[in-house]
Scaffold this motif. Structure first.
Motif, PDB file in Angstrom:
ATOM      1  N   GLU A  86     -64.337 -17.618  28.630  1.00 17.11           N
ATOM      2  CA  GLU A  86     -65.000 -19.098  28.507  1.00 17.11           C
ATOM      3  C   GLU A  86     -64.157 -20.017  27.808  1.00 17.11           C
ATOM      4  O   GLU A  86     -63.763 -21.107  28.303  1.00 17.11           O
ATOM      5  N   ALA A  87     -63.940 -19.555  26.524  1.00 15.31           N
ATOM      6  CA  ALA A  87     -63.081 -20.547  25.635  1.00 15.31           C
ATOM      7  C   ALA A  87     -61.713 -20.746  26.165  1.00 15.31           C
ATOM      8  O   ALA A  87     -61.151 -21.956  26.318  1.00 15.31           O
ATOM      9  N   ASP A  88     -61.147 -19.850  26.864  1.00 11.94           N
ATOM     10  CA  ASP A  88     -59.781 -20.056  27.629  1.00 11.94           C
ATOM     11  C   ASP A  88     -59.790 -21.119  28.574  1.00 11.94           C
ATOM     12  O   ASP A  88     -59.022 -22.029  28.765  1.00 11.94           O
ATOM     13  N   ALA A  89     -60.939 -20.995  29.596  1.00 11.26           N
ATOM     14  CA  ALA A  89     -61.099 -22.207  30.547  1.00 11.26           C
ATOM     15  C   ALA A  89     -61.330 -23.336  29.811  1.00 11.26           C
ATOM     16  O   ALA A  89     -61.021 -24.617  30.532  1.00 11.26           O
ATOM     17  N   THR A  90     -62.075 -23.499  28.796  1.00 10.95           N
ATOM     18  CA  THR A  90     -62.298 -24.817  28.249  1.00 10.95           C
ATOM     19  C   THR A  90     -61.210 -25.313  27.821  1.00 10.95           C
ATOM     20  O   THR A  90     -60.829 -26.671  28.044  1.00 10.95           O
ATOM     21  N   VAL A  91     -60.008 -24.587  27.235  1.00 10.10           N
ATOM     22  CA  VAL A  91     -58.882 -25.047  26.746  1.00 10.10           C
ATOM     23  C   VAL A  91     -58.164 -25.467  28.125  1.00 10.10           C
ATOM     24  O   VAL A  91     -57.499 -26.584  27.831  1.00 10.10           O
ATOM     25  N   ALA A  92     -58.024 -24.936  29.163  1.00  8.49           N
ATOM     26  CA  ALA A  92     -57.114 -25.222  30.264  1.00  8.49           C
ATOM     27  C   ALA A  92     -57.742 -26.541  30.831  1.00  8.49           C
ATOM     28  O   ALA A  92     -56.865 -27.454  30.989  1.00  8.49           O
ATOM     29  N   SER A  93     -59.073 -26.683  30.650  1.00 10.81           N
ATOM     30  CA  SER A  93     -59.686 -27.912  31.284  1.00 10.81           C
ATOM     31  C   SER A  93     -59.426 -29.134  30.411  1.00 10.81           C
ATOM     32  O   SER A  93     -59.013 -30.273  30.863  1.00 10.81           O
ATOM     33  N   GLN A  94     -59.391 -28.917  28.883  1.00 11.79           N
ATOM     34  CA  GLN A  94     -59.190 -30.101  28.243  1.00 11.79           C
ATOM     35  C   GLN A  94     -57.849 -30.289  28.127  1.00 11.79           C
ATOM     36  O   GLN A  94     -57.317 -31.544  27.978  1.00 11.79           O
ATOM     37  N   ARG A  95     -56.983 -29.461  28.374  1.00 16.71           N
ATOM     38  CA  ARG A  95     -55.145 -29.646  28.501  1.00 16.71           C
ATOM     39  C   ARG A  95     -54.997 -30.553  29.799  1.00 16.71           C
ATOM     40  O   ARG A  95     -54.412 -31.422  29.778  1.00 16.71           O
ATOM     41  N   ALA A  96     -55.622 -30.279  30.710  1.00 17.21           N
ATOM     42  CA  ALA A  96     -55.659 -30.999  32.024  1.00 17.21           C
ATOM     43  C   ALA A  96     -56.036 -32.564  31.922  1.00 17.21           C
ATOM     44  O   ALA A  96     -55.546 -33.450  32.293  1.00 17.21           O
ATOM     45  N   MET A  97     -57.132 -32.562  31.093  1.00 14.97           N
ATOM     46  CA  MET A  97     -57.479 -34.088  31.051  1.00 14.97           C
ATOM     47  C   MET A  97     -56.641 -34.688  29.852  1.00 14.97           C
ATOM     48  O   MET A  97     -56.264 -35.984  30.287  1.00 14.97           O
ATOM     49  N   VAL A  98     -55.991 -34.272  29.019  1.00 11.98           N
ATOM     50  CA  VAL A  98     -55.159 -34.597  28.101  1.00 11.98           C
ATOM     51  C   VAL A  98     -53.735 -35.227  28.776  1.00 11.98           C
ATOM     52  O   VAL A  98     -53.120 -36.223  28.683  1.00 11.98           O
ATOM     53  N   LEU A  99     -53.530 -34.313  29.787  1.00 11.32           N
ATOM     54  CA  LEU A  99     -52.156 -34.471  30.621  1.00 11.32           C
ATOM     55  C   LEU A  99     -52.451 -35.639  31.555  1.00 11.32           C
ATOM     56  O   LEU A  99     -51.536 -36.570  31.743  1.00 11.32           O
ATOM     57  N   LYS A 100     -53.923 -35.747  31.930  1.00  5.91           N
ATOM     58  CA  LYS A 100     -54.056 -36.912  32.863  1.00  5.91           C
ATOM     59  C   LYS A 100     -53.968 -38.065  32.173  1.00  5.91           C
ATOM     60  O   LYS A 100     -53.298 -39.299  32.846  1.00  5.91           O
ATOM     61  N   LEU A 101     -54.699 -38.126  30.890  1.00  2.00           N
ATOM     62  CA  LEU A 101     -54.272 -39.257  30.305  1.00  2.00           C
ATOM     63  C   LEU A 101     -52.968 -39.840  29.693  1.00  2.00           C
ATOM     64  O   LEU A 101     -52.724 -40.950  29.673  1.00  2.00           O
ATOM     65  N   ARG A 102     -52.179 -38.894  29.444  1.00  2.00           N
ATOM     66  CA  ARG A 102     -50.736 -39.126  29.041  1.00  2.00           C
ATOM     67  C   ARG A 102     -50.006 -39.688  30.217  1.00  2.00           C
ATOM     68  O   ARG A 102     -49.196 -40.741  30.064  1.00  2.00           O
ATOM     69  N   ASN A 103     -50.289 -39.108  31.505  1.00  2.00           N
ATOM     70  CA  ASN A 103     -49.401 -39.594  32.702  1.00  2.00           C
ATOM     71  C   ASN A 103     -49.907 -40.793  33.054  1.00  2.00           C
ATOM     72  O   ASN A 103     -49.176 -41.629  33.830  1.00  2.00           O
ATOM     73  N   GLY A 104     -51.271 -41.476  32.765  1.00  2.00           N
ATOM     74  CA  GLY A 104     -51.668 -42.684  33.164  1.00  2.00           C
ATOM     75  C   GLY A 104     -52.013 -42.830  34.798  1.00  2.00           C
ATOM     76  O   GLY A 104     -52.187 -41.573  35.392  1.00  2.00           O
ATOM     77  N   SER A 105     -52.067 -44.011  35.310  1.00  2.00           N
ATOM     78  CA  SER A 105     -52.437 -44.090  36.659  1.00  2.00           C
ATOM     79  C   SER A 105     -51.116 -43.658  37.732  1.00  2.00           C
ATOM     80  O   SER A 105     -50.061 -43.916  37.307  1.00  2.00           O
ATOM     81  N   ARG A 106     -51.673 -43.189  38.763  1.00  2.00           N
ATOM     82  CA  ARG A 106     -50.639 -42.739  39.758  1.00  2.00           C
ATOM     83  C   ARG A 106     -50.184 -43.984  40.542  1.00  2.00           C
ATOM     84  O   ARG A 106     -50.961 -44.996  40.593  1.00  2.00           O
ATOM     85  N   PRO A 107     -49.085 -44.225  41.015  1.00  2.00           N
ATOM     86  CA  PRO A 107     -48.498 -45.124  41.714  1.00  2.00           C
ATOM     87  C   PRO A 107     -49.479 -45.601  43.086  1.00  2.00           C
ATOM     88  O   PRO A 107     -50.111 -46.694  43.276  1.00  2.00           O
ATOM     89  N   GLU A 108     -50.298 -44.391  43.741  1.00  2.00           N
ATOM     90  CA  GLU A 108     -51.166 -44.697  44.666  1.00  2.00           C
ATOM     91  C   GLU A 108     -52.315 -45.393  44.312  1.00  2.00           C
ATOM     92  O   GLU A 108     -52.961 -45.940  44.939  1.00  2.00           O
ATOM     93  N   GLU A 109     -52.893 -44.927  42.928  1.00  2.00           N
ATOM     94  CA  GLU A 109     -54.132 -45.450  42.644  1.00  2.00           C
ATOM     95  C   GLU A 109     -53.805 -46.914  42.207  1.00  2.00           C
ATOM     96  O   GLU A 109     -54.557 -48.197  42.489  1.00  2.00           O
ATOM     97  N   ILE A 110     -52.522 -47.418  41.677  1.00  2.00           N
ATOM     98  CA  ILE A 110     -52.274 -49.077  41.602  1.00  2.00           C
ATOM     99  C   ILE A 110     -52.334 -49.508  42.931  1.00  2.00           C
ATOM    100  O   ILE A 110     -52.637 -50.814  43.007  1.00  2.00           O
ATOM    101  N   ALA A 111     -51.660 -49.014  43.808  1.00  2.00           N
ATOM    102  CA  ALA A 111     -51.769 -49.505  45.351  1.00  2.00           C
ATOM    103  C   ALA A 111     -52.985 -49.904  45.852  1.00  2.00           C
ATOM    104  O   ALA A 111     -53.394 -50.809  46.496  1.00  2.00           O
ATOM    105  N   GLN A 112     -53.826 -48.699  45.732  1.00  2.00           N
ATOM    106  CA  GLN A 112     -55.061 -48.949  46.110  1.00  2.00           C
ATOM    107  C   GLN A 112     -56.078 -50.025  45.429  1.00  2.00           C
ATOM    108  O   GLN A 112     -56.705 -50.717  45.997  1.00  2.00           O
TER     109      GLN A 112
END
Length: 347
Positions: A86-112
């Motif tokens: 369970e703790a391993d899954a929580t860490v994986a989810s949180q890492r994905a959230m941090v990566l999403k925030l670091r990458n910012g908006s995708r070009p497709e989202e800006i175009a939309q």
């Protein structure tokens, strides 16, 4: 003939070496030698689990020789393993959230977002054109006031949607706030710390031998509830051995740290072992009952520990031993401080 002479010379040399070795081990103590009496002692350790759980396995028996790092017992990990997942899954989810925030908006989202703004502006332009038409009709009273109010409201809603779409586009271009990223990173560190703690608890489910030793006794069995204050096994450390002897105050001045000694036991009288004085107690005490010499009874003595390198593992805990100190031989170098480090620990 020459070959026989050489063989004879070799035999004579070997015989001389044997006699010399026998004399060294059985030589009488000098007049300055001091004889002490004591018992063999060694380190002992009681091992307990860090966690509180039922014991699943005890893998050793009394008398077994164990090596440093060997697994001696295990706890039941039926409840810890799911917590780790369970703790391993929580860490994986949180890492994905941090990566999403670091990458910012995708070009497709800006175009939309741009497309949504364009659509909102078109709707607003159409609503404003309808409003102008209907306002021109009010001059001739062709439409009612209610229809005009409805058209005005529709135009205002369309203008508001343009503002919303414009803000959404600006947010998509700017990306996430720095504060949101910092918060997500902090949550990730907390999740990783929780995972490390649970994994450490899982590692603590194994009882590991801290040193090379012999199992003295099994104090708990599988099925019993273990805990930090409940020793499971008792070990005897076989590396460090010494004879705990006592010297009277008049003879204390003749004993020095590092002084060489010869140790003999009743079990192995023909196998004396070399030793050295590693510790001299700074405090006097009354003669213990284990000292059997009549002249030392009921007098103040000082504890002396004579260390011995028992390579053949002949000495046993509590075995009576006789120590003959040899003041005429060179002192053994000791660690800084003048006494053995191990001797300062409470045994």
């Amino acid at each position: 003939m020459g070959k026989k002479i050489r063989i004879l010379i070799i035999l004579v040399v070997l015989a001389a070496l044997g006699v010399g070795a026998w004399w060294y081990w059985h030589r009488p103590a000098t007049a300055d030698a001091l004889t002490l009496y004591g018992n063999v002692d060694l380190r002992q350790a009681s091992l307990a689990f860090n966690g509180s759980e039922r014991i699943d396995q005890v893998l050793v028996e009394e008398g077994d020789v164990v090596k440093k790092g060997q697994v001696l017992a295990r706890l039941d990990t039926g409840r810890l393993a799911p917590q780790v997942r369970e703790a391993d899954a929580t860490v994986a989810s949180q890492r994905a959230m941090v990566l999403k925030l670091r990458n910012g908006s995708r070009p497709e989202e800006i175009a939309q977002a741009r497309a949504n703004l364009t659509s909102a502006k078109a709707d607003a332009d159409n609503a404003n054109i309808q409003l102008e038409r209907r306002m021109s009709l009010t001059v001739n009273s062709t439409i009612s006031k209610q229809e005009l109010d409805t058209t005005k409201a529709a135009a205002a809603v369309a203008d508001a949607k343009v503002e919303v779409a414009q803000s959404a586009l600006e947010l998509a271009i700017a990306g996430p706030r720095a504060e949101d990223l910092l918060q997500a990173e902090a949550q990730l560190r907390g999740s990783e710390a929780q995972l490390a703690l649970i994994r450490e608890q899982l590692n603590d489910a194994e009882l590991i031998a801290p040193v090379d030793a012999v199992v003295r006794s099994r104090l708990m069995e599988p099925g019993e509830m273990a805990g930090p204050m409940k020793p499971v096994l008792s070990l005897a450390v076989i590396k460090t051995k010494w004879v705990r002897a006592y010297v009277s105050e008049p003879n204390l001045g003749h004993v020095k740290p590092g002084m060489r000694a010869r140790i003999t036991t009743d079990s192995f009288p023909d196998k004396p072992q070399d030793g050295w004085v590693g510790f001299i107690s700074p405090v006097a005490e009354f003669t213990p009952k284990t000292v059997e010499t009549a002249d030392l009874r009921s007098s103040l003595v000082y504890e002396v520990r004579v260390f011995v390198d028992d390579k053949d593992d002949l000495l046993r805990l509590g075995m009576p031993a006789t120590v003959t100190l040899l003041p005429n031989e060179p002192l053994k170098p000791l660690p800084a401080g003048g006494q053995e480090t191990d001797a300062k620990a409470k045994s």
